[in-house]
Enzyme design. Structure first.
Site: not given
Length: 788
Positions: A210, A487
């Site tokens: 780069e 329940s």
């Protein structure tokens, strides 16, 4: 005067080549024009000078403006960092219920590499009975550990020996797994890295590809621009850019994606300012953390720190040369070189990066050959996108706002939670697998689910699923779906009774006969058992194990509704509940998280601790901002709760959850099924020695699904348990509780030599001192000797 004289007296004519004097009138005109031109020239020069001066001042002023912008952003909080959410650290200890398989799963999840010989942190080697780990350095709230070597040896499914750096130790921890990241509003994500911790090979590759002159130019490189121009002219297209790393940083950090000469000039100007103001290393570090390297759906992946985790599932420092080269290769175009969509493109450019490293003597030939022959292996796409857990995030945000509301918007928080990634994975997979199976088997559709898993010992939330699609960010049923629990409420009724040990025991006889009462609306209510049968008399334990409705109502009404309601509050259900007779059978509506709180207290033998997800919150600089360490409070009688859990264990052996006992015959488990009216809601709440799990299955439109707790939610729990690995309950009675004989018909405590008896644990302080047989029920000497 003669003509000659006249002739001689005439002036001679001058040749054209000789200079001629202008007439006075012409000289005057020329002089005037010159005088007029001189002021114009001076004016133009003055104006040009002034314009130049204004331009210089403007450029300098603009530079000052840009410099202030750069300074403000570059020296403040450069990025809006997401909050990082960590799981619990895996605790290793001799005797700990961490199986060999679970340890390998954890290491795989953390991105450890399996090798033949362990050399560096992040590696492990495994045999059938031992696992050697080179653990990474870790931080977990206050705890910090350096890299260390661990040896874990197994006997059966439990750890038998634990060594650290060759010495036996009581316990050790693996680093917590990063389970999620709460994003900022910018849709960006990054993991910050320090330059000194970045692999040198990455830096060399980056600069080669780069910006080779990075340490020599002043932010803008005319040489690079010229080189790129020549390369592009030769190729007939854009093949190389001339931007320096500093310019790329400016473009990503300060500017928009606009393409124009003005933006390019501004980019160059800002690059010069940054280069003049800051050191090269600081600029390079900012670049390493800012560069765009991909997309995780709607979230942009910025920086090499996050990209390393996103693509390879490992910290940047642990990547090999080929992987580092792949990251550098992606800079040019993360979408074009996407490793999942275009692996061949990435491979070609990665090899170019490797070749540059070889040509510039950063790689030896053998290293190059080894790297170039490696495939571009990245994580599967589904794993790379850090699986979002919206139900978990919702609970975390809610809890954080209650714990420390000022921290909700703080930048870069590190939040350490109780979540167990293996439990979460098991719960998610169980949900995804079970619901389609139930829909197909029972010819139903549009089922939804919620799952809450909590730690039996600490009350920490281990897993949370709020939708059959665990990653869907919609309605969080685990926290917000309030449905009748059926329940599941019955254990509360029976615990309220068992607390009165002078009057009730597991052998107490309850009436199972028709009962009728009128409610507040004047309507007659006649509860029925699920099978519409009446059994006359049943023991308290059998009534709970078989989930009989009528004996439960009779018991609850004899206790009093207020007593049952108070018992429920003591177990941690804080939402206001108005109790009616029908509430005894579960017409009470609760969320799965509230049910989880209820059963967390039951599993801990009546000890209450608020369910919690957050353990501690640290700043981005590792300062402890908040810490949660809730203690347990004994809210219910421990002995009575043990009796209740003894019965809940029997539920999985011969009761409504007996199919669970058949699937896991070697494990002691406990739990309770629940079904609402017309089979609209299917519930199961159960626990082993490690996890308390609450499961709800139903439909969002409250339609009938035709599933009971046994045929629906219990199946999902069994699937979870199969994936999670059960840990058997010890069921050791507390002091003051022992197995006792009771007369079956009367429920009276009797001696062991009596006939028609049942043996169940009981609270000894409530037993009569003289326990003889009921009339005509003493065993003969022959029966006592030979058993018949």
């Amino acid at each position: 005067m003669t003509k000659k004289a006249e002739k001689g007296s005439q002036p001679k004519k001058r040749s054209a080549k000789t200079s001629r004097k202008r007439s006075p009138s012409k000289r005057g005109k020329s002089s005037a024009a010159a005088k007029k031109a001189r002021p114009i020239k001076r004016y133009l020069l003055s104006t040009l000078f002034k314009l130049s001066l204004v331009m210089v001042v403007a450029i300098a002023g603009y530079g000052v403006y840009l410099d202030s912008q750069i300074k403000t952003k570059f020296e403040g909080e450069r990025w809006e960092l997401p909050a990082q959410i960590y799981a619990r650290p895996l605790r290793l200890a001799a005797g700990a219920p961490v199986s060999h398989g679970e340890l390998l799963q954890e290491l795989e999840l953390l991105g450890y590499r399996r090798v033949a010989k362990v050399v560096t942190p992040g590696e492990y080697a495994a045999s059938e009975y031992a696992v050697q780990i080179y653990a990474r350095p870790m931080r977990d709230g206050h705890r910090t550990d350096p890299a260390r070597r661990l040896m874990v040896r197994y006997t059966g499914k439990r750890i038998s020996v634990l060594e650290q750096n060759g010495q036996a130790v009581n316990q050790a921890y693996l680093e917590p797994y990063l389970i999620d990241r709460m994003q900022s509003g910018l849709g960006e994500d990054r993991v910050l890295v320090d330059l000194e911790r970045v692999p040198q090979m990455l830096i060399e590759a980056l600069l080669l590809v780069e910006d080779r002159d990075f340490y020599h130019h002043y932010g803008v490189s005319p040489v690079s621009i010229a080189r790129a121009l020549v390369a592009n002219i030769k190729a007939g297209r854009t093949v190389q850019g001339g931007s320096t790393l500093t310019q790329q940083l400016v473009k990503n950090f300060f500017l928009t994606r606009e393409r124009s000469i003005i933006r390019k000039l501004r980019e160059a100007y800002m690059a010069l300012i940054i280069d003049a103001r800051y050191g090269k290393d600081e600029i390079l570090e900012a670049y390493l953390n800012e560069i765009y390297l991909g997309q995780n759906y709607a979230t942009a992946v910025h920086g090499f720190g996050l990209a390393s985790q996103f693509y390879f599932g490992r910290p940047l420092a642990e990547l090999n040369v080929a992987q580092l080269a792949s990251l550098v290769a992606m800079i040019k175009g993360p979408s074009y070189y996407d490793p999942w969509r275009h692996p061949e493109r990435l491979l070609e450019r990665r090899d170019l990066v490797l070749r540059l490293l070889l040509e510039h003597d950063f790689l030896e030939t053998e290293e190059y050959k080894l790297a170039v022959n490696q495939p571009t292996k990245v994580l599967p796409r589904s794993e790379a996108a850090m699986a979002k857990k919206p139900a978990l995030t919702t609970l975390l945000r809610r809890e954080l706002s209650q714990l420390a509301p000022q921290l909700v918007a703080k930048n870069g928080l590190k939040i350490y939670t109780t979540l167990d990634p293996l439990a979460q994975k098991a719960a998610e997979k169980a949900a995804v697998a079970t619901l389609p199976t139930l829909e197909k088997r029972h010819n139903i559709s549009k089922l939804q689910t919620a799952i809450v898993v909590t730690d039996a010992a600490t009350g920490g939330v281990r897993a949370l699923v709020g939708d059959r699609r665990p990653g869907y960010a919609g309605f969080n049923r685990a926290m917000d779906a309030r449905r009748p629990i059926g329940s599941l409420i019955k254990p509360v009724v029976y615990l309220a009774a068992l607390t009165d040990s002078k009057k009730y025991s597991l052998a107490t006889v309850l009436a199972d006969r028709p009962v009728s009462m009128v409610n507040q609306q004047g309507k007659r209510w006649q509860p029925q058992n699920y099978d519409h049968k009446f059994r006359g008399n049943v023991s308290l334990m059998d009534a709970l194990v078989m989930s009989l409705n009528v004996p439960t109502v009779n018991l609850g009404m004899s206790l009093g509704l207020d007593k049952v309601s108070l018992q429920m509050e003591n177990l941690g259900v804080e939402s206001p509940q108005r109790f009616y007779p029908s509430s005894l059978l579960g017409s009470v509506s609760m969320t799965p998280l509230e049910v989880a709180q209820l059963y967390s207290s039951l599993s801990a033998e009546g000890s209450y601790q608020p369910l919690h997800l957050i353990r501690s919150v640290l700043s981005s600089d590792d300062e402890v901002l908040a810490e949660l360490s809730p203690g347990r409070i004994q809210r219910a009688d421990r002995k009575a709760t043990y009796l209740l859990n003894y019965a809940l264990h029997d539920v999985t052996v011969r009761g409504t959850a007996k199919s669970l006992g058949k699937r896991f015959p070697s494990y002691a488990l406990a739990g309770k099924t629940g079904t609402s009216n017309d089979n609209r809601d299917s519930w199961y709440a159960g626990f082993d020695a490690r996890d308390v799990v609450t499961v709800w299955i139903g439909r969002d439109d409250n339609a009938v699904i035709g599933l009971t707790g046994s045929s629906g939610a219990l199946n999902l729990y069994a699937d979870y348990l199969k994936r999670r690995s059960a840990v058997s309950l010890e069921m050791t009675p507390p002091a003051g509780v022992q197995l006792t004989y009771f007369d079956t018909a009367s429920g009276t405590a009797v001696g062991e030599h009596c006939e028609d008896v049942t043996q169940v644990p009981a609270i000894t302080s409530a037993l009569p001192s003289n326990r003889g047989c009921q009339p005509n029920k003493e065993k003969s000497w022959w029966t006592r000797m030979f058993g018949r």
